[in-house]
Design a protein around this motif. Structure first.
Motif, short mmCIF file in Angstrom:
data_model
loop_
_atom_site.label_atom_id
_atom_site.label_comp_id
_atom_site.label_asym_id
_atom_site.label_seq_id
_atom_site.Cartn_x
_atom_site.Cartn_y
_atom_site.Cartn_z
N GLY A 84 2.54 6.62 -18.09
CA GLY A 84 2.96 5.48 -17.27
C GLY A 84 1.76 4.82 -16.60
O GLY A 84 0.73 4.59 -17.22
N THR A 85 1.91 4.56 -15.32
CA THR A 85 0.85 3.89 -14.57
C THR A 85 0.40 4.77 -13.40
O THR A 85 1.04 5.77 -13.07
CB THR A 85 1.34 2.54 -14.01
OG1 THR A 85 2.49 2.78 -13.17
CG2 THR A 85 1.72 1.60 -15.14
N LEU A 86 -0.71 4.38 -12.79
CA LEU A 86 -1.25 5.13 -11.66
C LEU A 86 -0.26 5.09 -10.49
O LEU A 86 0.21 4.03 -10.09
CB LEU A 86 -2.58 4.52 -11.23
CG LEU A 86 -3.26 5.13 -10.01
CD1 LEU A 86 -3.67 6.56 -10.29
CD2 LEU A 86 -4.47 4.29 -9.60
N ASN A 87 0.03 6.26 -9.94
CA ASN A 87 0.94 6.38 -8.81
C ASN A 87 0.11 6.45 -7.53
O ASN A 87 -0.50 7.49 -7.22
CB ASN A 87 1.81 7.63 -8.96
CG ASN A 87 2.95 7.68 -7.96
OD1 ASN A 87 2.85 7.13 -6.87
ND2 ASN A 87 4.03 8.33 -8.32
N VAL A 88 0.04 5.35 -6.80
CA VAL A 88 -0.77 5.28 -5.58
C VAL A 88 0.07 5.74 -4.40
O VAL A 88 1.00 5.05 -3.96
CB VAL A 88 -1.29 3.85 -5.34
CG1 VAL A 88 -2.12 3.81 -4.07
CG2 VAL A 88 -2.11 3.37 -6.53
N LEU A 89 -0.24 6.91 -3.86
CA LEU A 89 0.51 7.46 -2.73
C LEU A 89 -0.07 7.01 -1.40
O LEU A 89 0.65 6.86 -0.42
CB LEU A 89 0.52 8.99 -2.80
CG LEU A 89 1.16 9.61 -4.05
CD1 LEU A 89 1.12 11.12 -3.96
CD2 LEU A 89 2.60 9.12 -4.22
N SER A 90 -1.38 6.83 -1.34
CA SER A 90 -2.03 6.40 -0.11
C SER A 90 -3.28 5.64 -0.48
O SER A 90 -4.02 6.04 -1.38
CB SER A 90 -2.38 7.61 0.76
OG SER A 90 -3.02 7.21 1.94
N SER A 91 -3.52 4.52 0.20
CA SER A 91 -4.67 3.69 -0.15
C SER A 91 -5.35 3.16 1.11
O SER A 91 -5.16 2.02 1.51
CB SER A 91 -4.25 2.52 -1.05
OG SER A 91 -5.37 1.78 -1.47
#
Length: 524
Positions: free
Chosen positions: A294-301
């Motif tokens: 799938g795609t990158l799962n950004v949890l915190s940025s």
């Protein structure tokens, strides 16, 4: 056969000006290796010519300033009977920095591999004369043959090879019409008089696939018309090599197992790191034979509130870390808890994150490589154990606490002072070569995790150590690996971080009723 390593860099000094001087120099070298081949490195207008003999155990450079009638005899003495390998630094002149060390010179020599051929003495002399006189032949070399066109098309996969471009050259974005919108551009020009033209080499390399790049119209014009001087042959050769290497890695990834990929970025003192792009992810995951699902799962940025007030993150660290770890564990259930993790932030937070994820899963942290300012692993394969673990069990009797000092990027004065201040027995885990890449491959990280797990289990079972004061200076990936080494029936970890010139405890990691629990010391 050469038994010892010989490395002589005469080219950094005044050139040899007589055959007698050359004979004395050769006498100091002893017998030349049977496999030795003489190489000549030239630059723009032939201003500099450096001779090299480069074998695994025999590296020699020199410069000659001899009359024409003596130059041939000198070349024969240096082993030019079987031909001379010519490499040309197109569009540039050798600088003092290029030749001040043998290592730098070899670097330039390797850089010019794409602009090379083997010449007889007569041909070399003719080449040098034409180079100095600027006598370039007019006309173009032979045209592209079908095998060359097929090879370039295959290597480009229909995309522009210019670094950072990657434009699709088989479709017009505006109209949607399919077709061939690419240009086959020479690296070393087909004409000696053209941009990046080189006597002899232009004709020889005109139909060589590795000397041809597939480019979009914009970048074809850039290198040939607008900024020719900025894109010499060596730079374009490197550009082509890196493009094909990156494409190969990406395509090889299709055979790898797909895994979820997570990104957690916490600011450090207001400073932030960038998220990995698709190329970063593919390159990093190739080291564990995986590809992104799938795609990158950004949890915190890089939460703005924590950037404005770093102290608020320190106060909330335990809750923030536990929340993100729980999110990863929940989202990887269907993937058998296998994932890749791009995590960056304060070292105690990353250790805590690894502890909450646990060592029963296969969640592999990736390295934020500081030297390259990107996400990558600097070694293609696992290397021999790059660290040492030093401790003395006799010093652990009669105490329930010890200091665990992990120095990978550095072993600082602050760490040493804190060791003395604590006054506890110390276990040291130190990199053999300090730096951000001290652990250069994920399999080395897994090895470190296993060794730390065994160490902490031994400290608990055999020596009844209940708490370890962790003084750490390491990369983001090493911090997560350390946390993942933590387990039930092991000492609690009190993890310190730098505060000015001192170190302070930031996070306590312990097991409470078979569950990892994080808490922030009251002093924070």
């Amino acid at each position: 056969m050469i038994e010892q390593n010989i490395s002589i860099h005469q080219a950094a000094f005044e050139p040899i000006e007589t055959l007698d001087e050359l004979n004395k120099f050769l006498s100091s070298l002893g017998t030349l290796p049977e496999s030795a081949r003489l190489g000549v490195l030239t630059d723009m207008n032939g201003q500099n010519q450096v001779l090299v003999i480069l074998e695994p155990n025999f590296k020699v450079s020199l410069r000659l300033n001899l009359p024409i009638n003596e130059k041939r005899r000198a070349l024969l003495k240096l082993g030019a009977v079987t031909g001379i390998e010519l490499r040309h630094l197109q569009g540039k002149q050798l600088t003092t920095n290029d030749i001040n060390t043998l290592e730098n010179l070899v670097g330039v020599w390797n850089q010019c591999e794409g602009q090379s051929t083997v010449l007889a003495i007569d041909e070399l002399e003719a080449f040098l004369l034409r180079l100095v006189d600027g006598r370039n032949e007019t006309g173009r070399g032979k045209g592209f043959t079908k095998p060359t066109l097929d090879r370039v098309a295959q290597d480009s996969h229909g995309y522009c090879m210019f670094e950072g471009c990657g434009e699709n050259l088989v479709v017009d974005d505006l109209t949607g019409y399919l077709g061939n919108y690419g240009y086959n551009a020479h690296n070393v020009a087909s004409s000696e008089s053209g941009p990046r033209g080189i006597p002899y080499l232009s004709a020889l390399l005109s139909d060589e696939p590795n000397n041809v790049l597939m480019l979009c119209d914009k970048h074809h014009r850039l290198i040939d018309k607008i900024a020719t001087v900025d894109f010499n042959a060596s730079r374009l050769t490197k550009m082509r090599e890196e493009f094909t290497r990156s494409v190969t890695r990406l395509l090889e990834g299709l055979s790898f197992r797909p895994v979820p990929v997570f990104s957690i970025l916490w600011p450090i003192g207001g400073h932030v790191a960038s998220e990995p792009d698709e190329r970063d992810i593919a390159n990093c995951l190739s080291h564990i034979k995986a590809r992104i699902a799938g795609t990158l799962n950004v949890l915190s940025s890089n939460d703005k509130s924590y950037r404005r007030k770093p102290e608020s993150f320190l106060n909330d660290m335990n809750e923030v870390v536990e929340h993100e770890a729980l999110s990863i564990i929940q989202q990887t259930q269907k993937a058998s808890h296998k994932a890749a993790l791009f995590a960056f932030g304060p070292m105690p937070a990353l250790v805590g994150l690894g502890a909450c994820l646990g060592n029963k899963c296969e969640i592999t942290p990736m390295l934020r490589y500081r030297d390259g300012n990107c996400w990558m692993w600097p070694q293609k394969r696992k290397i021999d154990k790059p660290y040492e673990i030093k401790w003395d069990g006799d010093q652990l009797s009669g105490t329930q606490e010890a200091t665990l000092c992990i120095g990978m990027t550095n072993y600082t004065d602050s760490m040493r002072r804190q060791e003395l201040k604590l006054g506890l027995p110390t276990i040291k885990v130190l990199a053999k070569q300090m730096g951000n890449a001290a652990i250069p491959h994920p399999h080395n990280g897994l090895e470190l995790k296993a060794d730390l797990h065994t160490l902490m289990q031994t400290l608990f079972d055999k020596y009844a150590i209940q708490r370890l004061h962790v003084l750490i200076c390491a990369s983001n990936a090493v911090c997560v690996f350390l946390g993942q080494a933590f387990d039930l029936y092991q000492p609690d970890l009190l993890v310190y971080d730098f505060s000015g010139d001192e170190m302070e405890p930031r996070l306590l990691i312990s097991y409470k009723k078979t569950k990892v629990e994080l808490s922030v010391p009251k002093s924070v």
